[in-house]
Scaffold this motif. Structure first.
Motif, mmCIF file in Angstrom:
data_model
loop_
_atom_site.group_PDB
_atom_site.id
_atom_site.type_symbol
_atom_site.label_atom_id
_atom_site.label_comp_id
_atom_site.label_asym_id
_atom_site.label_seq_id
_atom_site.Cartn_x
_atom_site.Cartn_y
_atom_site.Cartn_z
ATOM 1 N N LYS A 8 44.650 -5.653 -10.602
ATOM 2 C CA LYS A 8 45.829 -4.784 -10.563
ATOM 3 C C LYS A 8 46.605 -5.010 -9.281
ATOM 4 O O LYS A 8 47.839 -5.083 -9.302
ATOM 5 C CB LYS A 8 45.389 -3.323 -10.661
ATOM 6 N N ARG A 9 45.894 -5.134 -8.158
ATOM 7 C CA ARG A 9 46.558 -5.405 -6.881
ATOM 8 C C ARG A 9 47.312 -6.726 -6.953
ATOM 9 O O ARG A 9 48.435 -6.840 -6.445
ATOM 10 C CB ARG A 9 45.522 -5.467 -5.749
ATOM 11 N N LEU A 10 46.722 -7.735 -7.554
ATOM 12 C CA LEU A 10 47.375 -9.044 -7.653
ATOM 13 C C LEU A 10 48.633 -8.963 -8.509
ATOM 14 O O LEU A 10 49.639 -9.628 -8.215
ATOM 15 C CB LEU A 10 46.404 -10.078 -8.229
ATOM 16 N N ARG A 11 48.593 -8.155 -9.557
ATOM 17 C CA ARG A 11 49.776 -8.010 -10.425
ATOM 18 C C ARG A 11 50.908 -7.310 -9.688
ATOM 19 O O ARG A 11 52.087 -7.619 -9.903
ATOM 20 C CB ARG A 11 49.418 -7.236 -11.687
ATOM 21 N N GLU A 19 48.433 -8.981 1.326
ATOM 22 C CA GLU A 19 48.951 -10.332 1.570
ATOM 23 C C GLU A 19 48.120 -11.329 0.774
ATOM 24 O O GLU A 19 46.886 -11.218 0.704
ATOM 25 C CB GLU A 19 48.887 -10.672 3.061
ATOM 26 N N PHE A 20 48.808 -12.312 0.157
ATOM 27 C CA PHE A 20 48.133 -13.384 -0.571
ATOM 28 C C PHE A 20 48.217 -14.681 0.239
ATOM 29 O O PHE A 20 49.237 -14.988 0.841
ATOM 30 C CB PHE A 20 48.788 -13.619 -1.945
ATOM 31 N N PHE A 49 44.084 -11.462 0.680
ATOM 32 C CA PHE A 49 43.364 -12.100 -0.421
ATOM 33 C C PHE A 49 43.493 -13.618 -0.272
ATOM 34 O O PHE A 49 44.596 -14.172 -0.415
ATOM 35 C CB PHE A 49 43.931 -11.645 -1.773
ATOM 36 N N LEU A 50 42.385 -14.267 0.058
ATOM 37 C CA LEU A 50 42.380 -15.717 0.228
ATOM 38 C C LEU A 50 42.039 -16.379 -1.101
ATOM 39 O O LEU A 50 41.052 -16.013 -1.751
ATOM 40 C CB LEU A 50 41.367 -16.123 1.291
ATOM 41 N N GLY A 51 42.856 -17.380 -1.480
ATOM 42 C CA GLY A 51 42.666 -18.052 -2.760
ATOM 43 C C GLY A 51 43.588 -17.508 -3.824
ATOM 44 O O GLY A 51 43.274 -17.567 -5.020
ATOM 45 N N ASP A 55 52.626 -15.634 -6.128
ATOM 46 C CA ASP A 55 52.972 -14.821 -7.302
ATOM 47 C C ASP A 55 51.784 -14.013 -7.823
ATOM 48 O O ASP A 55 51.889 -13.354 -8.861
ATOM 49 C CB ASP A 55 53.533 -15.706 -8.426
ATOM 50 N N GLY A 56 50.643 -14.054 -7.100
ATOM 51 C CA GLY A 56 49.483 -13.266 -7.501
ATOM 52 C C GLY A 56 48.495 -13.999 -8.383
ATOM 53 O O GLY A 56 47.488 -13.419 -8.817
#
Length: 391
Positions: A8-11, A19-20, A49-51, A55-56
């Motif tokens: 959900k965070r990635l979306r 941060e990505f 978030f590493l990796g 765009d998530g």
């Protein structure tokens, strides 16, 4: 941390606390990772978030071995690229079959502001940028967090000796206080609202505080003469919670402090260092030392003097002259100082050192000597003038 909330965070994409970072070279941290960590630490904290693509989309950090190498790279950046060094928990997670690393950056650290590559960074929405002069000033002015009230990661209430807590509550407050033990601990900032122990809580009441703070101890040595030598009368490594350390160190001082006296018209005139002066010096060392420093308090007893040395320099505008005047007090560890003042029925107005000076003078002894050397504060209590003073 499970994959559902992470997906959900990635979306939702990047924001002030998210941060990505994609991994260009497996096992190697992104070039701008330190800047992002410093920016988060200077603001609300957050998660990196590493990796993950911008765009998530999760693309992963590689194999498990490469993830371990990447973790070491992140730790190295936190310890050597960011100043002051910062500790960030790192977690491995699996999202859609891809292995990611999540770096948790703490907020409101007492060490703020942080810089990376000689620049102070700040988080502005989803952007990391250099802090302006005014932003840096506001950061410094708003800093009201202290190391001793920060939570110790991994510690629980089971790490506290509740019998010691109850003894203090009964002696300081009233016999029924232990019935509301947790409320008192929260009010004293020895545990946080979720009842996780703080640095002060573990130092004051920990079953094994040395497990968390290996250098939170007192090394006490009594020498046979007036200088350091291999000829020792006694040596002790004093550990345990701080109240126990104070009692043990006080007993050592009482046993080995030089206490000369003479008879004048049938009256015994004491010329030894007053116990009140020793108590003030010991309590100041325990309450105001820097518990992040890789060094312990040292007590050195000689035949003509006692030296008490603790890690930590004077704070901000305090000087060696101003601390002897009194009434000017800045506490490195306000939680510890407050609880110890209650426990010892002491005061907290900064009058301890002037009282120490007065006690020494009243007994006809040299005034205490104070100095700063190599990041340590030292007080010397003599039973005779120093050789330099006599020369």
């Amino acid at each position: 941390m499970t994959s559902d909330p992470i997906e959900k965070r990635l979306r939702l994409g990047e924001d002030s606390v998210t941060e990505f970072k994609r991994i260009e070279v497996p096992g190697k941290a992104p070039k701008d990772l330190a800047e992002t960590i410093a920016a988060f630490a200077n603001a609300l904290g957050g998660q990196i978030f590493l990796g993950v693509e911008d765009d998530g989309t999760p693309t992963g950090v590689g194999t498990m071995k490469q993830a371990d190498t990447l973790m070491l790279s992140v730790v190295q950046a936190c310890q050597t690229v960011i100043h002051p060094a910062i500790w960030c928990p790192i977690t491995k997670v699996d999202v859609a079959g891809k292995l990611l690393l999540v770096v948790d950056v703490p907020a409101s650290s007492p060490d703020r502001p942080y810089r990376a590559k000689h620049v102070y960074w700040i988080r502005d929405g989803s952007m990391t940028r250099e802090a302006t002069r005014n932003e840096l000033v506001r950061m410094l002015q708003s800093q009201n967090a202290y190391h001793d009230e920060s939570v110790v990661h991994g510690a629980t209430m089971a790490d506290l000796d509740l019998a010691v807590v109850d003894d203090l509550l009964r002696s300081v407050y009233d016999p029924s206080a232990p019935a509301q033990r947790n409320r008192y601990l929260r009010a004293l900032k020895c545990v946080d609202p979720g009842e996780a122990p703080t640095v002060a809580g573990l130092l004051l009441f920990g079953r094994e505080p040395e497990r968390w703070f290996v250098d939170a101890r007192i090394s006490a040595v009594c020498f046979a003469g007036t200088g350091m030598s291999a000829e020792l009368v006694d040596r002790q490594e004093i550990t345990g919670h701080l109240l126990k350390q104070i009692e043990s160190a006080a007993a050592f001082l009482e046993r080995y402090t030089p206490a000369p006296a003479h008879i004048q018209r049938w009256e015994r005139i004491e010329r030894g260092v007053p116990q009140t002066a020793l108590r003030e010096a010991l309590l100041n060392a325990v309450a105001h030392r820097d518990y992040r420093a890789a060094s312990q308090i040292r007590i050195l007893a000689f035949q003509d003097r006692v030296e008490i040395i603790n890690p930590g320099v004077l704070l901000n505008h305090l000087t060696l002259d101003s601390i002897q005047v009194g009434g000017i007090s800045q506490r490195r560890n306000p939680v510890l100082a407050s609880v110890l003042a209650r426990a010892r029925r002491g005061e907290s107005l900064g009058m301890g050192i002037p009282e120490m000076v007065a006690q020494m003078r009243a007994r006809g002894l040299p005034s205490p000597e104070f100095d700063l050397q190599g990041g340590h504060f030292r007080v010397v209590l003599r039973v005779a003038p120093s050789p330099e003073a006599r020369a």
